[in-house]
Design a protein around this motif. Sequence first.
Motif, PDB file in Angstrom:
ATOM      1  N   LYS A 200       0.880  -0.929  -0.061  1.00  0.00           N
ATOM      2  CA  LYS A 200      -0.234  -0.488  -0.129  1.00  0.00           C
ATOM      3  C   LYS A 200       0.586   1.382  -0.445  1.00  0.00           C
ATOM      4  O   LYS A 200       0.393   2.762   0.013  1.00  0.00           O
ATOM      5  N   GLY A 201       2.142   1.101   0.168  1.00  0.00           N
ATOM      6  CA  GLY A 201       2.636   2.267  -0.185  1.00  0.00           C
ATOM      7  C   GLY A 201       2.856   2.750   1.046  1.00  0.00           C
ATOM      8  O   GLY A 201       3.888   4.024   1.743  1.00  0.00           O
ATOM      9  N   GLU A 202       2.624   2.191   2.334  1.00  0.00           N
ATOM     10  CA  GLU A 202       2.952   2.903   3.439  1.00  0.00           C
ATOM     11  C   GLU A 202       4.528   3.023   4.405  1.00  0.00           C
ATOM     12  O   GLU A 202       5.138   2.212   4.130  1.00  0.00           O
ATOM     13  N   ASP A 203       4.539   3.530   4.989  1.00  0.00           N
ATOM     14  CA  ASP A 203       5.695   3.622   5.738  1.00  0.00           C
ATOM     15  C   ASP A 203       6.193   2.623   6.768  1.00  0.00           C
ATOM     16  O   ASP A 203       4.943   2.602   7.618  1.00  0.00           O
ATOM     17  N   ILE A 204       7.437   1.578   7.342  1.00  0.00           N
ATOM     18  CA  ILE A 204       7.208   0.034   7.580  1.00  0.00           C
ATOM     19  C   ILE A 204       7.926   1.118   9.048  1.00  0.00           C
ATOM     20  O   ILE A 204       8.126   0.009   9.518  1.00  0.00           O
ATOM     21  N   GLY A 205       8.394   1.319   9.045  1.00  0.00           N
ATOM     22  CA  GLY A 205       8.952   2.332  10.509  1.00  0.00           C
ATOM     23  C   GLY A 205      10.324   2.478  10.328  1.00  0.00           C
ATOM     24  O   GLY A 205      10.920   2.002   9.283  1.00  0.00           O
ATOM     25  N   GLU A 206      10.721   2.698  11.705  1.00  0.00           N
ATOM     26  CA  GLU A 206      12.855   2.716  10.967  1.00  0.00           C
ATOM     27  C   GLU A 206      13.392   1.522  11.756  1.00  0.00           C
ATOM     28  O   GLU A 206      12.504   0.759  12.905  1.00  0.00           O
ATOM     29  N   HIS A 207      14.127   1.109  11.125  1.00  0.00           N
ATOM     30  CA  HIS A 207      14.672  -0.047  11.308  1.00  0.00           C
ATOM     31  C   HIS A 207      16.101  -0.565  10.999  1.00  0.00           C
ATOM     32  O   HIS A 207      16.527   0.482  10.558  1.00  0.00           O
ATOM     33  N   GLY A 208      16.693  -1.597  11.937  1.00  0.00           N
ATOM     34  CA  GLY A 208      18.570  -1.845  11.694  1.00  0.00           C
ATOM     35  C   GLY A 208      18.510  -1.714  10.375  1.00  0.00           C
ATOM     36  O   GLY A 208      17.557  -1.911   9.557  1.00  0.00           O
ATOM     37  N   MET A 209      19.669  -2.384   9.565  1.00  0.00           N
ATOM     38  CA  MET A 209      20.079  -2.466   8.015  1.00  0.00           C
ATOM     39  C   MET A 209      21.339  -3.559   8.509  1.00  0.00           C
ATOM     40  O   MET A 209      22.132  -3.901   9.563  1.00  0.00           O
ATOM     41  N   ILE A 210      20.851  -3.920   7.894  1.00  0.00           N
ATOM     42  CA  ILE A 210      21.880  -5.808   7.810  1.00  0.00           C
ATOM     43  C   ILE A 210      22.454  -5.334   5.450  1.00  0.00           C
ATOM     44  O   ILE A 210      21.505  -5.360   4.910  1.00  0.00           O
ATOM     45  N   ASN A 211      23.989  -5.598   5.747  1.00  0.00           N
ATOM     46  CA  ASN A 211      24.426  -5.336   4.379  1.00  0.00           C
ATOM     47  C   ASN A 211      24.252  -6.743   3.786  1.00  0.00           C
ATOM     48  O   ASN A 211      24.169  -8.146   4.168  1.00  0.00           O
ATOM     49  N   ASP A 212      23.578  -7.276   2.922  1.00  0.00           N
ATOM     50  CA  ASP A 212      23.297  -8.379   2.082  1.00  0.00           C
ATOM     51  C   ASP A 212      24.655  -9.048   0.957  1.00  0.00           C
ATOM     52  O   ASP A 212      24.420  -9.346   0.254  1.00  0.00           O
ATOM     53  N   GLY A 213      25.954  -7.856   1.520  1.00  0.00           N
ATOM     54  CA  GLY A 213      26.809  -8.458   0.142  1.00  0.00           C
ATOM     55  C   GLY A 213      26.687  -7.323  -0.752  1.00  0.00           C
ATOM     56  O   GLY A 213      28.128  -7.241  -0.729  1.00  0.00           O
ATOM     57  N   THR A 214      26.603  -6.738  -1.373  1.00  0.00           N
ATOM     58  CA  THR A 214      26.491  -5.604  -1.631  1.00  0.00           C
ATOM     59  C   THR A 214      25.564  -4.171  -1.243  1.00  0.00           C
ATOM     60  O   THR A 214      26.085  -3.092  -1.417  1.00  0.00           O
ATOM     61  N   TYR A 215      24.138  -4.305  -1.012  1.00  0.00           N
ATOM     62  CA  TYR A 215      23.842  -3.042  -0.047  1.00  0.00           C
ATOM     63  C   TYR A 215      22.950  -3.322   1.339  1.00  0.00           C
ATOM     64  O   TYR A 215      23.154  -4.849   1.601  1.00  0.00           O
ATOM     65  N   ASP A 216      22.626  -2.523   1.186  1.00  0.00           N
ATOM     66  CA  ASP A 216      22.742  -2.060   3.287  1.00  0.00           C
ATOM     67  C   ASP A 216      21.052  -2.855   3.024  1.00  0.00           C
ATOM     68  O   ASP A 216      20.310  -1.818   2.099  1.00  0.00           O
ATOM     69  N   VAL A 217      19.930  -3.211   3.582  1.00  0.00           N
ATOM     70  CA  VAL A 217      18.965  -3.321   3.637  1.00  0.00           C
ATOM     71  C   VAL A 217      18.580  -3.387   4.615  1.00  0.00           C
ATOM     72  O   VAL A 217      18.524  -3.522   6.026  1.00  0.00           O
ATOM     73  N   PRO A 218      16.818  -2.957   5.295  1.00  0.00           N
ATOM     74  CA  PRO A 218      16.059  -2.677   5.734  1.00  0.00           C
ATOM     75  C   PRO A 218      16.203  -3.902   7.000  1.00  0.00           C
ATOM     76  O   PRO A 218      15.642  -5.074   6.071  1.00  0.00           O
ATOM     77  N   TYR A 219      16.658  -4.195   7.829  1.00  0.00           N
ATOM     78  CA  TYR A 219      16.588  -5.329   8.790  1.00  0.00           C
ATOM     79  C   TYR A 219      15.176  -5.768  10.177  1.00  0.00           C
ATOM     80  O   TYR A 219      15.583  -4.240  11.453  1.00  0.00           O
ATOM     81  N   VAL A 220      14.345  -6.338  10.343  1.00  0.00           N
ATOM     82  CA  VAL A 220      13.671  -6.256  11.387  1.00  0.00           C
ATOM     83  C   VAL A 220      14.523  -8.024  12.380  1.00  0.00           C
ATOM     84  O   VAL A 220      14.381  -9.187  11.375  1.00  0.00           O
ATOM     85  N   SER A 221      14.889  -7.460  13.266  1.00  0.00           N
ATOM     86  CA  SER A 221      14.947  -9.234  13.988  1.00  0.00           C
ATOM     87  C   SER A 221      14.799  -8.981  15.567  1.00  0.00           C
ATOM     88  O   SER A 221      14.427  -8.046  16.290  1.00  0.00           O
ATOM     89  N   LEU A 222      13.367 -10.238  14.736  1.00  0.00           N
ATOM     90  CA  LEU A 222      13.213 -11.364  16.390  1.00  0.00           C
ATOM     91  C   LEU A 222      14.212 -11.696  17.088  1.00  0.00           C
ATOM     92  O   LEU A 222      15.114 -12.276  16.506  1.00  0.00           O
ATOM     93  N   THR A 223      13.557 -12.118  18.059  1.00  0.00           N
ATOM     94  CA  THR A 223      14.701 -12.572  19.500  1.00  0.00           C
ATOM     95  C   THR A 223      14.019 -13.806  19.685  1.00  0.00           C
ATOM     96  O   THR A 223      13.149 -14.233  19.900  1.00  0.00           O
ATOM     97  N   PRO A 224      15.016 -15.077  19.960  1.00  0.00           N
ATOM     98  CA  PRO A 224      15.139 -16.723  20.299  1.00  0.00           C
ATOM     99  C   PRO A 224      14.876 -16.957  21.239  1.00  0.00           C
ATOM    100  O   PRO A 224      15.459 -15.733  22.346  1.00  0.00           O
ATOM    101  N   ILE A 225      14.169 -17.795  21.295  1.00  0.00           N
ATOM    102  CA  ILE A 225      14.554 -18.275  23.379  1.00  0.00           C
ATOM    103  C   ILE A 225      15.086 -19.983  23.481  1.00  0.00           C
ATOM    104  O   ILE A 225      14.420 -20.557  22.559  1.00  0.00           O
TER     105      ILE A 225
END
Length: 351
Positions: free
Chosen positions: A300-325
């Motif tokens: 819908k073209g909505e803003d997904i908010g601020e998140h961390g970034m991770i490098n995919d080897g070439t680009y820095d892409v938005p990264y949502v990281s969840l915590t395991p248990i």
Amino acid sequence: MKVKNIIFKRIISYILSMVCLLFVLNGCDKPETEIIKKTEPEDDTVVIGMAFDSFVIERWQRDRDVFVSTAKELGAEVNVQNANGDIEEQKQQILYFIEQGVDVIVIICIDADTLSDEVAKAKNAGIKVIAYDRIVRDSNVDLYISFDNAEVGQQMGQALVDNGLSQGDNIIMIGGSTTDYNVPMLEDGFKSVMNENGINILDSTHCEGWRAELAADYMYDNEELISQADAIMCGNDNIATNVVSVLAEKRLAGTVLVSGQDADLEACQRIVEGTQVVTVYKPVSMLASDAANYAVMLAKGEDIGEHGMINDGTYDVPYVSLTPIAVTKDNIDDVIINRGFHTREDVYLLQ
């Protein structure tokens, strides 16, 4: 005679009037239908294409079900495709989604290094792309959502240490597919705990394509190494199933410490019986529902908010990281049973 002629003319006149009326009515119906068609709203339903690696790993079925149900609640439709571990098939499925003009493509990739061309074609077609749980390298996806895979490895290692693995002890690592970029991240986290505690890594191998039966083959082909191992790190619970099966044949189940991840039912059963020390639980309901929400927002073209970034080897892409248990015998009731992931009857094999 004149009366008859008058009556006849009146009848003819009446018939002609009725015919004209029918023509008029039919003439009115046509523009009315056209007006209705013109005022019908266009279908703006969000359509999501979801490309799975396979459903060999138990948890993927849960991910699919939660993602689809969440998307439907948000008014979106999901087209699920299963590549059965065939990367060429997965490429064709992504191209199919592009041809269908979906709004978003969610990829659970087979090989992290081979989908950049397909992702580029999707993005050029104006389609948003999400890398789900496994990063797609060199592709500049719109979002990567996963768990902290280094943390998964650290939790595995720490649980083994907490259960008796100590300085000078030996461990063997049987990891997952090397084409899954999560695997080296997990192993780096695991090795950091081993190094901190002075634990020797006797050997390291991998089950390519996440084919868990390769773990059993390794166990049979390396009996001398296995006899020296105090613990075995397994890349997931399916691999652990094969490892524990061979250990049981050698009467070593419960003696050699075993770790895994995904909280498969059999792994949880092994934890309560003492043949597996830990499984790292990744709340897939949270991951799948969050991913579905982000997919709809991107469509819908909505803003997904601020998140961390991770490098995919070439680009820095938005990264949502969840915590395991980390799940052990001490917290399995609270984390697995009380949260409804598995039932008490199934975990404890109650009648």
